[in-house]
Design an enzyme around this catalytic site. Structure first.
Site, mmCIF file in Angstrom:
data_model
loop_
_atom_site.group_PDB
_atom_site.id
_atom_site.type_symbol
_atom_site.label_atom_id
_atom_site.label_comp_id
_atom_site.label_asym_id
_atom_site.label_seq_id
_atom_site.Cartn_x
_atom_site.Cartn_y
_atom_site.Cartn_z
ATOM 1 N N GLU A 129 -36.857 -8.921 92.178
ATOM 2 C CA GLU A 129 -36.940 -10.074 90.999
ATOM 3 C C GLU A 129 -35.786 -10.935 90.857
ATOM 4 O O GLU A 129 -35.593 -11.776 90.123
ATOM 5 C CB GLU A 129 -36.825 -9.294 89.562
ATOM 6 C CG GLU A 129 -38.109 -8.438 89.493
ATOM 7 C CD GLU A 129 -37.932 -7.221 88.301
ATOM 8 O OE1 GLU A 129 -36.751 -6.549 87.936
ATOM 9 O OE2 GLU A 129 -39.002 -6.931 87.778
ATOM 10 N N ASP A 156 -43.776 1.359 87.253
ATOM 11 C CA ASP A 156 -43.109 2.768 87.760
ATOM 12 C C ASP A 156 -44.107 3.836 87.330
ATOM 13 O O ASP A 156 -44.078 4.743 88.263
ATOM 14 C CB ASP A 156 -42.002 2.812 86.698
ATOM 15 C CG ASP A 156 -40.968 1.673 86.648
ATOM 16 O OD1 ASP A 156 -41.551 0.380 86.635
ATOM 17 O OD2 ASP A 156 -39.907 1.936 86.412
HETATM 18 O O1 IFM Z 1 -40.262 -1.883 87.110
HETATM 19 C C1 IFM Z 1 -39.033 -1.993 87.479
HETATM 20 C C2 IFM Z 1 -38.790 -3.233 88.192
HETATM 21 O O2 IFM Z 1 -39.318 -2.982 89.317
HETATM 22 C C3 IFM Z 1 -37.323 -3.526 88.353
HETATM 23 N N1 IFM Z 1 -36.616 -3.495 86.938
HETATM 24 C C4 IFM Z 1 -36.911 -2.230 86.164
HETATM 25 C C5 IFM Z 1 -38.207 -2.066 85.904
HETATM 26 C C6 IFM Z 1 -38.295 -0.729 84.957
HETATM 27 O O3 IFM Z 1 -38.034 0.319 85.868
#
Ligand code: IFM
Length: 511
Positions: free
Chosen positions: A220, A81
């Site tokens: 994910e 992020d």
């Molecule tokens: O980095 C992100 C990921 O891509 C998705 N789940 C949350 C994380 C933190 O914002």
């Protein structure tokens, strides 16, 4: 500490004056003025404000966590992020803060080297979730979509973070031209990350190609997949850029020698980066759809129909959360991330086809997703979609869209939304051979005005539907090469230029 000590000894009236002056300066640098509808301006400032308070320059002591400074979600951990979603805001406004993001990683490079050694690879690999030590901090459990706690594997498999950091290093370099940074930190980071990929790939002799097995891409929902297109393309980029830069620094013999010795890199090893990168496998179907990972096309295609009040597809009620991984449904932008980061490697048709394909399969269960959809929609001219996704992303926390703003602001969506405005609607692109500006201001806005720093030139832009007014000041007083509406131009400092766009292109492409 010194700053605090000095402040304690100052009179309150002086402090408040300094405070107001400072904020004034920040806003003059970073504000984006929108002549447009409703509360867009206010919401955008809310976003910018949260990025301003989280940005810091502390010589790499810290970076920015997934929930910025506003809550304890993700325990303050730093994800991709930071470099991919947030950093561009600082890069074009407050480059010292952008540099700090990278110094944060550089200062933990030894830990990243230790991580690869533990796993039997070479070079350096950044942790999926990072904190103070630079070690892997990702918990091995998380709450699933159904609220149940399950085991998760990003710490073992979400390897794209390493290429994401490398990408940010290079983006910093081409935007600032900071060679000193590259010589002290950047080359080392790019070479060590390339080295990781070179040891992480497997050669498939029968097919004469390299593959990366057992990863998690940005989506994910699918774990332990082989040849995730995003991971492979980013690794490929990392390997090829490292090879290119390694060859380039040969022109500076002292630097070349120093890095070669310090990192123990041979010319043959750097040549291998090129060979491996060129042969990294990505499956692109005849109709140009990029397969998210091996076998993805064979998964069940769920026909999504119902949407929520924001127009986001709902998970069908008869589909169990544990069965999502058996379907083509995805959590967030994955293949589409490629068009955002590696734009020039794909033609317009590929972008359009993939946007349509993955749009029908994406549940946007991450706040990182809508802004990327807005950006890609802008690139392909799907303006209504671009606007709707931007608007959704903009309201992530103001409207508590994900229902968990109490655990903190979604930092990536702050930066992603800003990029949807500047790179999407503003059409700004930082290229090696010049800044490119090809705006498409939303039809609901009259114009937007902003400024940005490009290689130490402060560029002021006023963007309308048919015109682009541009003026820049520069300490170096040299003309600057740019691409405006796709045409090369050479602009002189302290002059006002007005470019006219011939065709407005509202909503000519519909999804
Ligand atoms: O980095 C992100 C990921 O891509 C998705 N789940 C949350 C994380 C933190 O914002």
């Amino acid at each position: 500490m010194k700053i605090f000590q000095r402040a304690f000894h100052k009179d309150f009236s002086v402090l408040i004056k300094d405070h107001i002056k400072m904020w004034d300066r920040f806003w003059r640098k970073t504000d984006i003025l929108i002549n447009g509808e409703g509360d867009i301006q206010q919401n955008l400032r809310f976003n910018i404000y949260h990025m301003l308070i989280a940005g810091n320059y502390d010589d790499g002591f810290s970076s920015i966590g997934a929930r910025a400074l506003s809550g304890e979600g993700y325990r303050g951990h730093v994800f991709w992020d930071a470099e991919i979603f947030l950093m561009p805001f600082y890069l074009l406004n407050l480059p010292e803060v952008a540099k700090n993001f990278l110094l944060y990683r550089y200062k933990r490079l030894d830990k990243a080297r230790e991580l690869v050694r533990m796993e039997g690879y070479r070079g350096a690999k950044f942790p999926w979730e990072s904190a103070s030590s630079g070690g892997e901090e990702t918990p091995s459990y998380a709450k699933g979509l159904d609220g149940k706690v399950t085991t998760v594997l990003p710490h073992k498999m979400e390897h794209h973070i390493t290429a994401d950091v490398a990408y940010a290093v290079y983006r910093y370099y081409i935007t600032t031209g900071d060679r000193g940074f590259m010589e002290r930190y950047g080359y080392e980071m790019l070479f060590e990350t390339a080295r990781f990929w070179a040891s992480r790939v497997k050669y498939n002799k029968r097919k004469d190609r390299y593959e990366i097995k057992g990863v998690i891409g940005p989506d994910e929902f699918h774990t332990g997949v082989n040849n995730n297109a995003f991971t492979n393309m980013m690794a490929r980029w990392n390997l090829l850029i490292a090879n290119k830069l390694f060859n380039e620094i040969k022109k500076t013999p002292s630097l070349y020698k120093r890095l070669k010795v310090a990192l123990n890199i041979s010319d043959a090893e750097a040549e291998d980066w090129k060979i491996i990168g060129s042969k990294l496998w990505v499956n692109i179907r005849r109709d140009k759809v990029i397969e998210q990972f091996d076998g993805y096309f064979k998964l069940k295609n769920v026909n999504l129909k119902e949407t929520d009040e924001h127009g986001i597809y709902l998970l069908p009620s008869d589909l169990k959360v544990k069965d999502i991984e058996k379907t083509q449904l995805i959590k967030q932008a994955d293949v589409l991330m490629l068009f955002f980061l590696l734009d020039d490697e794909f033609d317009l048709e590929t972008k359009k086809v993939n946007f349509g394909f993955y749009l029908e399969r994406t549940l946007h269960k991450s706040s990182l997703s809508p802004s990327i959809h807005s950006l890609v929609a802008s690139k392909i001219g799907a303006f209504k979609r671009a606007y709707d996704f931007f608007d959704l992303s903009l309201r992530t926390d103001i409207n508590n869209i994900y229902g968990n703003t109490d655990t903190g602001i979604h930092a990536a969506s702050l930066g992603g939304t800003w990029q949807a405005v500047v790179f999407g609607f503003g059409g700004i692109k930082m290229n090696e051979d010049g800044l490119s500006i090809n705006p498409r201001v939303p039809s609901r806005w009259k114009k937007m005005s902003l400024s940005l720093l490009w290689r130490q030139n402060l560029i002021k832009l006023e963007i309308g539907h048919f015109t682009l007014k541009i003026r820049f000041s520069s300490l170096r007083k040299r003309p600057v090469k740019m691409y405006i509406f796709n045409k090369p131009v050479c602009l002189k400092p302290e002059r006002t230029y007005i470019f006219k766009k011939e065709v407005p292109e509202y909503e000519w492409y519909h999804y």
